[in-house]
Design a protein around this motif. Structure first.
Motif, PDB file in Angstrom:
ATOM      1  N   GLN A 111      11.723   2.335  16.060  1.00 13.30           N
ATOM      2  CA  GLN A 111      12.746   1.577  15.578  1.00 13.30           C
ATOM      3  C   GLN A 111      12.528   0.370  14.486  1.00 13.30           C
ATOM      4  N   ASP A 112      10.972   0.406  14.335  1.00  8.32           N
ATOM      5  CA  ASP A 112      10.362  -0.710  13.383  1.00  8.32           C
ATOM      6  C   ASP A 112      10.061   0.123  12.179  1.00  8.32           C
ATOM      7  N   VAL A 113      10.634   1.080  11.876  1.00 10.23           N
ATOM      8  CA  VAL A 113      10.187   1.652  10.571  1.00 10.23           C
ATOM      9  C   VAL A 113      11.832   2.006   9.753  1.00 10.23           C
ATOM     10  N   VAL A 114      11.513   1.394   8.552  1.00  8.60           N
ATOM     11  CA  VAL A 114      12.662   1.314   7.670  1.00  8.60           C
ATOM     12  C   VAL A 114      12.660   2.783   6.842  1.00  8.60           C
ATOM     13  N   CYS A 115      13.547   3.341   6.689  1.00 10.54           N
ATOM     14  CA  CYS A 115      13.848   4.733   5.977  1.00 10.54           C
ATOM     15  C   CYS A 115      14.614   4.559   4.963  1.00 10.54           C
ATOM     16  N   LEU A 116      13.885   5.012   3.631  1.00 11.21           N
ATOM     17  CA  LEU A 116      14.793   5.405   2.521  1.00 11.21           C
ATOM     18  C   LEU A 116      15.124   6.767   2.391  1.00 11.21           C
ATOM     19  N   ARG A 117      16.181   7.358   2.051  1.00 14.55           N
ATOM     20  CA  ARG A 117      16.517   8.715   2.002  1.00 14.55           C
ATOM     21  C   ARG A 117      15.928   9.203   0.531  1.00 14.55           C
ATOM     22  N   MET A 118      15.594  10.590   0.631  1.00 16.82           N
ATOM     23  CA  MET A 118      15.184  11.017  -0.877  1.00 16.82           C
ATOM     24  C   MET A 118      16.508  11.955  -1.085  1.00 16.82           C
ATOM     25  N   ILE A 152       0.825  -1.138   0.019  1.00 20.11           N
ATOM     26  CA  ILE A 152       0.104   0.042  -0.069  1.00 20.11           C
ATOM     27  C   ILE A 152       0.928   1.187   0.007  1.00 20.11           C
ATOM     28  N   ILE A 153       0.759   2.189  -0.946  1.00 20.11           N
ATOM     29  CA  ILE A 153       1.594   3.312  -0.965  1.00 20.11           C
ATOM     30  C   ILE A 153       0.807   4.591  -0.514  1.00 20.11           C
ATOM     31  N   VAL A 154       1.340   5.446   0.419  1.00 22.67           N
ATOM     32  CA  VAL A 154       0.707   6.536   0.602  1.00 22.67           C
ATOM     33  C   VAL A 154       1.408   7.868   0.636  1.00 22.67           C
ATOM     34  N   PHE A 155       1.052   8.933  -0.073  1.00 23.90           N
ATOM     35  CA  PHE A 155       2.030  10.079  -0.157  1.00 23.90           C
ATOM     36  C   PHE A 155       0.701  11.229  -0.284  1.00 23.90           C
ATOM     37  N   PRO A 156       1.036  12.434   0.198  1.00 29.16           N
ATOM     38  CA  PRO A 156       0.312  13.472   0.050  1.00 29.16           C
ATOM     39  C   PRO A 156      -0.269  14.010  -1.402  1.00 29.16           C
ATOM     40  N   GLN A 162       1.010  -6.744  11.386  1.00 28.32           N
ATOM     41  CA  GLN A 162       1.641  -7.694  10.325  1.00 28.32           C
ATOM     42  C   GLN A 162       2.044  -6.708   9.042  1.00 28.32           C
ATOM     43  N   PHE A 163       1.949  -5.610   9.396  1.00 25.41           N
ATOM     44  CA  PHE A 163       2.480  -4.657   8.254  1.00 25.41           C
ATOM     45  C   PHE A 163       3.574  -4.042   8.625  1.00 25.41           C
ATOM     46  N   LYS A 164       4.494  -3.897   7.793  1.00 29.26           N
ATOM     47  CA  LYS A 164       5.924  -3.161   7.772  1.00 29.26           C
ATOM     48  C   LYS A 164       5.687  -1.773   7.184  1.00 29.26           C
ATOM     49  N   MET A 165       6.479  -0.824   7.667  1.00 26.39           N
ATOM     50  CA  MET A 165       6.457   0.578   7.201  1.00 26.39           C
ATOM     51  C   MET A 165       8.025   1.001   6.487  1.00 26.39           C
ATOM     52  N   LEU A 166       7.554   1.441   5.226  1.00 23.24           N
ATOM     53  CA  LEU A 166       9.076   2.100   4.447  1.00 23.24           C
ATOM     54  C   LEU A 166       8.530   3.506   4.394  1.00 23.24           C
ATOM     55  N   LEU A 167       9.484   4.326   5.154  1.00 23.27           N
ATOM     56  CA  LEU A 167       9.136   5.744   5.181  1.00 23.27           C
ATOM     57  C   LEU A 167      10.424   6.439   4.106  1.00 23.27           C
ATOM     58  N   VAL A 168       9.547   7.197   3.222  1.00 21.83           N
ATOM     59  CA  VAL A 168      10.492   7.425   2.247  1.00 21.83           C
ATOM     60  C   VAL A 168      10.459   9.049   2.638  1.00 21.83           C
ATOM     61  N   ALA A 169      11.685   9.871   2.810  1.00 21.86           N
ATOM     62  CA  ALA A 169      11.835  11.078   3.430  1.00 21.86           C
ATOM     63  C   ALA A 169      13.265  11.581   3.159  1.00 21.86           C
ATOM     64  N   SER A 170      13.432  12.850   3.611  1.00 22.86           N
ATOM     65  CA  SER A 170      14.543  13.409   3.692  1.00 22.86           C
ATOM     66  C   SER A 170      15.554  13.109   4.527  1.00 22.86           C
ATOM     67  N   ALA A 171      16.923  13.130   4.603  1.00 21.43           N
ATOM     68  CA  ALA A 171      17.879  12.699   5.459  1.00 21.43           C
ATOM     69  C   ALA A 171      17.738  13.049   6.902  1.00 21.43           C
ATOM     70  N   ASN A 172      17.165  14.515   6.841  1.00 17.55           N
ATOM     71  CA  ASN A 172      16.671  15.139   8.149  1.00 17.55           C
ATOM     72  C   ASN A 172      15.671  14.231   8.961  1.00 17.55           C
ATOM     73  N   VAL A 173      14.674  13.962   8.204  1.00 18.22           N
ATOM     74  CA  VAL A 173      13.571  13.081   8.749  1.00 18.22           C
ATOM     75  C   VAL A 173      13.978  11.658   9.334  1.00 18.22           C
ATOM     76  N   CYS A 174      14.656  11.192   8.136  1.00 14.32           N
ATOM     77  CA  CYS A 174      15.119   9.667   8.412  1.00 14.32           C
ATOM     78  C   CYS A 174      16.183   9.749   9.639  1.00 14.32           C
ATOM     79  N   ASP A 175      16.898  10.699   9.787  1.00  9.97           N
ATOM     80  CA  ASP A 175      17.776  10.837  11.089  1.00  9.97           C
ATOM     81  C   ASP A 175      17.358  10.902  12.512  1.00  9.97           C
ATOM     82  N   SER A 176      16.310  11.700  12.419  1.00 14.63           N
ATOM     83  CA  SER A 176      15.500  12.242  13.590  1.00 14.63           C
ATOM     84  C   SER A 176      14.352  11.395  14.049  1.00 14.63           C
ATOM     85  N   ARG A 177      14.062  10.401  13.190  1.00 20.87           N
ATOM     86  CA  ARG A 177      12.879   9.290  13.555  1.00 20.87           C
ATOM     87  C   ARG A 177      13.265   8.637  14.902  1.00 20.87           C
ATOM     88  N   ARG A 178      12.079   8.215  15.569  1.00 20.56           N
ATOM     89  CA  ARG A 178      12.433   7.550  16.856  1.00 20.56           C
ATOM     90  C   ARG A 178      11.896   5.948  16.668  1.00 20.56           C
TER      91      ARG A 178
END
Length: 177
Positions: free
Chosen positions: A88-95, A4-8, A70-86
């Motif tokens: 642990q179970d969210v995988v981050c891919l930097r834009m 499932i994909i979600v972006f504004p 049973q759902f995993k999350m892949l966050l696609v975000a800026s380096a700032n957002v990825c580095d500041s997230r708290r």
């Protein structure tokens, strides 16, 4: 693997959808709000949610709280957002990201889910003798260590995973001690 994909902005979601579908992923929906995602998760047994950090109705962290386990999350975000997230179970891919980075990350996330699904499908029934061994080992743990049945079962599961043996073998070891 269900995705499932979600972006504004719907265009961002459809772009990622196209990439994933071309590489064999089943994209069930492209959404613009967290509420839409939660509706789709009701119909699915698990998968990956690929998302940005903010939607019209909530932020990714809030969506993560509401997602079924049973759902995993892949966050696609800026380096700032990825580095500041708290979380642990969210995988981050930097834009900005390269297509192979997205695909590698999706593969990395979906592999354990697929293994777990296959393992569940292959799960064999225990014999009466094995059930008795498990029940006796749990009973012994409950009596000696003042555990509940659930705690005793979790203990056996953890020891079997730590030692790389089946739970019945672990129960036999407990009974022999």
């Amino acid at each position: 693997m269900k995705v499932i994909i979600v972006f504004p902005k719907i265009d961002n979601g459809t772009h990622i959808k196209r990439i994933l579908q071309q590489n064999g992923y089943e994209v069930c929906a492209v959404c613009t709000t967290g509420a839409q995602v939660l509706q789709f998760t009701q119909e699915l047994s698990g998968g990956i949610v690929v998302c940005g950090c903010r939607f019209a109705d909530m932020a990714y962290a809030e969506l993560r709280e509401y997602l079924p386990v049973q759902f995993k999350m892949l966050l696609v975000a800026s380096a700032n957002v990825c580095d500041s997230r708290r979380e642990q179970d969210v995988v981050c891919l930097r834009m900005p990201f390269k297509v192979h980075e997205l695909l590698h990350t999706m593969h990395m996330m979906s592999e354990p889910l697929l293994r777990k699904k296959a393992k569940g499908a292959k799960k064999k029934e225990r014999s009466k003798e094995e059930e008795i061994i498990l029940r006796n080992a749990k009973g012994l743990l409950m009596e000696r260590n003042h555990m509940t049945e659930e705690e005793a079962h979790r203990y056996l599961q953890k020891r079997s995973m730590d030692n790389g043996v089946g739970i019945v073998e672990t129960a036999q070891m407990v009974l022999m001690m």
